[in-house]
Design a protein around this motif. Structure first.
Motif, PDB file in Angstrom:
ATOM      1  N   PRO A  14       0.599  -1.151   0.117  1.00 29.21           N
ATOM      2  CA  PRO A  14      -0.091  -0.042  -0.005  1.00 29.21           C
ATOM      3  C   PRO A  14       0.908   1.325  -0.036  1.00 29.21           C
ATOM      4  O   PRO A  14       1.057   1.795   1.090  1.00 29.21           O
ATOM      5  N   VAL A  15       1.136   1.561  -1.263  1.00 27.20           N
ATOM      6  CA  VAL A  15       1.905   3.040  -1.159  1.00 27.20           C
ATOM      7  C   VAL A  15       1.426   3.679  -2.636  1.00 27.20           C
ATOM      8  O   VAL A  15       0.945   3.186  -3.414  1.00 27.20           O
ATOM      9  N   ILE A  16       1.385   5.003  -2.506  1.00 28.18           N
ATOM     10  CA  ILE A  16       0.778   5.588  -3.689  1.00 28.18           C
ATOM     11  C   ILE A  16       1.941   5.898  -4.641  1.00 28.18           C
ATOM     12  O   ILE A  16       1.769   5.482  -5.909  1.00 28.18           O
ATOM     13  N   ASN A  17       3.272   6.059  -4.125  1.00 30.73           N
ATOM     14  CA  ASN A  17       4.465   6.139  -5.125  1.00 30.73           C
ATOM     15  C   ASN A  17       5.201   4.994  -4.836  1.00 30.73           C
ATOM     16  O   ASN A  17       5.742   4.821  -3.734  1.00 30.73           O
ATOM     17  N   TYR A  18       5.240   4.084  -5.690  1.00 30.78           N
ATOM     18  CA  TYR A  18       5.990   2.636  -5.727  1.00 30.78           C
ATOM     19  C   TYR A  18       7.684   3.080  -5.359  1.00 30.78           C
ATOM     20  O   TYR A  18       8.312   2.029  -4.899  1.00 30.78           O
ATOM     21  N   SER A  19       8.162   4.005  -5.516  1.00 31.02           N
ATOM     22  CA  SER A  19       9.524   4.329  -5.197  1.00 31.02           C
ATOM     23  C   SER A  19       9.683   4.713  -3.678  1.00 31.02           C
ATOM     24  O   SER A  19      10.803   4.874  -3.233  1.00 31.02           O
ATOM     25  N   ILE A  20       8.577   4.844  -3.174  1.00 28.37           N
ATOM     26  CA  ILE A  20       8.689   5.178  -1.607  1.00 28.37           C
ATOM     27  C   ILE A  20       8.594   3.920  -0.808  1.00 28.37           C
ATOM     28  O   ILE A  20       7.653   3.205  -0.944  1.00 28.37           O
ATOM     29  N   PRO A  21       9.649   3.611   0.013  1.00 30.31           N
ATOM     30  CA  PRO A  21       9.486   2.251   0.660  1.00 30.31           C
ATOM     31  C   PRO A  21       8.580   2.378   1.739  1.00 30.31           C
ATOM     32  O   PRO A  21       8.153   3.497   2.470  1.00 30.31           O
ATOM     33  N   THR A  22       7.959   1.111   2.101  1.00 27.03           N
ATOM     34  CA  THR A  22       6.963   1.231   3.461  1.00 27.03           C
ATOM     35  C   THR A  22       7.869   1.036   4.741  1.00 27.03           C
ATOM     36  O   THR A  22       8.880   0.251   4.640  1.00 27.03           O
ATOM     37  N   HIS A  23       7.525   1.985   5.629  1.00 28.79           N
ATOM     38  CA  HIS A  23       8.313   2.045   6.769  1.00 28.79           C
ATOM     39  C   HIS A  23       7.732   0.924   7.914  1.00 28.79           C
ATOM     40  O   HIS A  23       6.216   1.355   7.958  1.00 28.79           O
ATOM     41  N   VAL A  24       8.194  -0.001   8.234  1.00 29.97           N
ATOM     42  CA  VAL A  24       7.686  -0.999   9.091  1.00 29.97           C
ATOM     43  C   VAL A  24       8.266  -0.791  10.709  1.00 29.97           C
ATOM     44  O   VAL A  24       9.529  -1.013  10.613  1.00 29.97           O
ATOM     45  N   ASN A  25       7.647  -0.556  11.626  1.00 26.99           N
ATOM     46  CA  ASN A  25       8.214  -0.485  13.038  1.00 26.99           C
ATOM     47  C   ASN A  25       8.210  -1.770  13.619  1.00 26.99           C
ATOM     48  O   ASN A  25       6.956  -2.145  13.751  1.00 26.99           O
ATOM     49  N   ILE A  26       9.175  -2.470  14.208  1.00 26.45           N
ATOM     50  CA  ILE A  26       9.158  -3.736  14.792  1.00 26.45           C
ATOM     51  C   ILE A  26       9.178  -3.529  16.271  1.00 26.45           C
ATOM     52  O   ILE A  26      10.146  -2.875  16.718  1.00 26.45           O
ATOM     53  N   SER A  27       8.564  -4.354  16.885  1.00 25.00           N
ATOM     54  CA  SER A  27       8.932  -4.532  18.355  1.00 25.00           C
ATOM     55  C   SER A  27       8.246  -5.833  18.644  1.00 25.00           C
ATOM     56  O   SER A  27       7.439  -6.557  18.086  1.00 25.00           O
ATOM     57  N   PHE A  28       8.773  -6.591  19.770  1.00 26.20           N
ATOM     58  CA  PHE A  28       8.227  -7.509  20.179  1.00 26.20           C
ATOM     59  C   PHE A  28       8.284  -7.748  21.840  1.00 26.20           C
ATOM     60  O   PHE A  28       8.940  -6.824  22.552  1.00 26.20           O
ATOM     61  N   THR A  29       7.476  -8.694  22.481  1.00 26.84           N
ATOM     62  CA  THR A  29       7.518  -8.945  23.763  1.00 26.84           C
ATOM     63  C   THR A  29       7.893 -10.336  23.882  1.00 26.84           C
ATOM     64  O   THR A  29       7.211 -11.166  23.205  1.00 26.84           O
ATOM     65  N   LEU A  30       8.832 -10.938  24.676  1.00 27.44           N
ATOM     66  CA  LEU A  30       9.264 -12.179  25.030  1.00 27.44           C
ATOM     67  C   LEU A  30       8.315 -12.432  26.093  1.00 27.44           C
ATOM     68  O   LEU A  30       8.243 -12.109  27.210  1.00 27.44           O
ATOM     69  N   SER A  31       7.391 -13.349  25.826  1.00 29.31           N
ATOM     70  CA  SER A  31       6.586 -13.655  26.954  1.00 29.31           C
ATOM     71  C   SER A  31       6.752 -15.106  27.698  1.00 29.31           C
ATOM     72  O   SER A  31       6.352 -15.333  28.867  1.00 29.31           O
ATOM     73  N   ALA A  32       7.652 -15.856  27.221  1.00 26.84           N
ATOM     74  CA  ALA A  32       7.884 -17.012  27.677  1.00 26.84           C
ATOM     75  C   ALA A  32       9.375 -17.780  27.027  1.00 26.84           C
ATOM     76  O   ALA A  32       9.427 -17.781  25.948  1.00 26.84           O
ATOM     77  N   ILE A  33      10.174 -18.477  27.800  1.00 24.58           N
ATOM     78  CA  ILE A  33      11.079 -19.257  27.408  1.00 24.58           C
ATOM     79  C   ILE A  33      10.925 -20.812  27.663  1.00 24.58           C
ATOM     80  O   ILE A  33      10.809 -21.189  28.704  1.00 24.58           O
ATOM     81  N   LEU A  34      10.401 -21.268  26.589  1.00 24.89           N
ATOM     82  CA  LEU A  34       9.744 -22.577  26.794  1.00 24.89           C
ATOM     83  C   LEU A  34      10.942 -23.624  27.002  1.00 24.89           C
ATOM     84  O   LEU A  34      10.897 -24.690  27.818  1.00 24.89           O
TER      85      LEU A  34
END
Ligand SMILES: *[C@@H]1O[C@H](CO)[C@@H](O)[C@H](O)[C@H]1NC(C)=O
Ligand SMILES: *[C@@H]1O[C@H](CO)[C@@H](O)[C@H](O)[C@H]1NC(C)=O
Ligand SMILES: *[C@@H]1O[C@H](CO)[C@@H](O)[C@H](O)[C@H]1NC(C)=O
Ligand SMILES: *[C@@H]1O[C@H](CO)[C@@H](O)[C@H](O)[C@H]1NC(C)=O
Length: 456
Positions: free
Chosen positions: A56-76
């Motif tokens: 989903p971008v209007i101008n295809y030469s613009i990259p999509t910015h994705v912000n990542i984060s995570f929560t570690l909820s268990a070490i199994l």
């Protein structure tokens, strides 16, 4: 229902026009007239859903910015044999969809909506270390706000490969990596970022991890190197998750009993060598230790050579060495009491020197007295020598009574033999003490070595 087609047609018209006219985000405003009566109109979002297949971008030469984060909820699970870490994560992704946009004031003050995730384009972020197929549960939803910012949280059970080093087991720390990267999109199309600091991720994870299991989260670090595959450059974010094993279970079940057995083995040197109890006792201990090792084998890591195995081998060899020493001393004593071989002169003087350094100097002038003088003072605590001392006056009496020459010679021979026995017994005890001291030295140095190795 009836108004659906005109609405869509007008929307598509709107889209085409806006794309032609520089493609501004405002043109994709969602028409939410009617939200107040019939709830959210699916038709209003249809244009967005139809674009699901494309980034989903209007101008295809613009990259999509994705912000990542995570929560570690268990070490199994941490599997040292397969070098796998199984953990449970909540992955949060945030990105913008410029085709979703509405004015909350017109839309009965709706600021954010949930939309089924299947209806929207989702970034293909995956964890590179993951060795299992993605088991994302179906039917997840995303949050969309009025500016088109999409927040997607998904729970993941991650079985990731991790270079596990079990040398310091059970006092080991592991440093596992989670590399979040796009499967397909290069940096031209997708840029990864973070909207949270790493310490926030660490703190949340620490609070969330409720289990008091074997592993404890120490900290999380990150690095953002780009990955070059062929001529394609991929953006990625690496998280280093440091975890530490809680060693109490292993200390109580493995180290302490083992240490106690070695301590008892050491103490058994104080059992008198003549009684003949020492060797059976040590053999029993050795057997017991083997049974203990067999039983506790399940607790040890299945692969590699941890320091604890070296420690066990050391304990075992200490026991074997002490048993060998006991056998040697028993043999010496046996030899001494049955058929004492003539004692070499150097050994004799060494014995005298070592057992009684001062006395041997002062009595050096009286050769004859010296030999007899040492024996009674050194031997009262021994079994055979006591008998020997008891016999000596009787032989003296026999001498006084005036026995024939042959008996006299025999008696003299007997006395000399008893004296020799005494010397050999004394030598055996000296060897015992000496070897015991060497054993203690070896024990101490190996303990120090193991402790030092474990602390580095
Ligand atoms: C929104 O849709 C309604 C019909 O559902 C239509 O009457 C109205 O003109 C539309 N508004 C815009 C700005 O397109
Ligand atoms: C798309 O973006 C690129 C780089 O930002 C720019 O050079 C180009 O003019 C843009 N195209 C349109 C149609 O806006
Ligand atoms: C990502 O995070 C950065 C830094 O916090 C922020 O400036 C940016 O707006 C965020 N982008 C998205 C799509 O959430
Ligand atoms: C984990 O390993 C990486 C390099 O592989 C290193 O940069 C990072 O500092 C390590 N983290 C810890 C806590 O040891």
């Amino acid at each position: 229902m009836e108004g659906g087609w005109p609405l869509m047609r007008s929307f598509f018209l709107c889209l085409t026009v806006s794309l032609l006219l520089q493609g501004r985000g405002d043109s994709f405003t969602i028409n939410c007239s009617g939200f107040d009566q019939n709830g959210v109109d699916p038709a209003a979002f249809q244009a967005v859903f139809d674009r699901k297949a494309f980034r989903p971008v209007i101008n295809y030469s613009i990259p999509t910015h994705v912000n990542i984060s995570f929560t570690l909820s268990a070490i199994l699970e941490v599997n040292a044999q397969l070098q796998l870490l199984t953990s449970f994560l909540w992955m949060d992704l945030v990105w913008d969809n410029p085709f979703i946009n509405w004015n909350p004031k017109e839309c009965v003050d709706i600021n954010k909506l949930t939309i089924s995730a299947e209806k929207l384009w989702l970034p293909d972020i995956f964890i590179m270390e993951s060795m299992d197929v993605d088991q994302t549960p179906p039917g997840l939803t995303v949050y969309v706000n009025s500016e088109g910012r999409i927040k997607y949280d998904k729970p993941m059970r991650v079985t990731s490969i991790c270079n596990l080093d079990i040398f310091y087991f059970p006092f080991d720390q592991q440093n596992c990596t989670f590399t979040f990267s796009s499967f397909l999109y290069t940096v031209d199309s997708m840029v990864l970022g973070m909207d949270k600091e790493v310490w926030e991720i660490t703190d949340t994870s620490r609070n969330i991890i409720q289990t008091q299991g074997e592993w404890e989260l120490l900290g999380i670090n990150k690095a953002t190197p780009k990955m070059l595959v062929g001529s394609n450059l991929y953006d990625q974010i690496m998280f280093y998750v440091a975890i530490r094993r809680r060693p109490t279970l292993y200390v109580i079940n493995l180290l302490v009993p083992s240490g106690f057995l070695v301590a008892i083995d050491t103490l058994s040197f104080y059992l008198p060598a003549e009684s003949g109890n020492r060797a059976p006792f040590k053999i029993t201990l050795l057997l017991g230790y083997n049974v203990f090792l067999l039983m506790m084998n399940d607790l040890l890591p299945a692969s590699g050579t941890p320091l604890i195995s070296v420690y066990f081998a050391l304990c075992l060899s200490l026991m074997v060495v002490s048993l060998m020493e006991t056998i040697f001393i028993t043999y010496l004593l046996q030899l001494a009491t049955s058929e004492p071989p003539p004692m070499p002169q150097w050994l004799h003087s060494l014995l005298l020197h070592c057992t009684n350094p001062r006395k041997c100097c002062s009595t050096a002038s009286q050769e004859g007295n010296k030999v007899l003088g040492v024996t009674p003072t050194q031997l009262p605590d021994l079994k055979e020598p006591v008998e020997l001392v008891g016999k000596m006056p009787s032989s003296g009496e026999a001498e006084l009574n005036g026995c024939p020459e042959s008996t006299r010679a025999q008696q003299e021979h007997e006395v000399q033999k008893q004296h020799l026995v005494g010397l050999w017994v004394q030598f055996s005890h000296m060897m015992d003490t000496l070897l015991f001291r060497l054993y203690l030295l070896f024990l101490a140095s190996s303990i120090v070595t193991v402790v030092v190795l474990w602390n580095t």
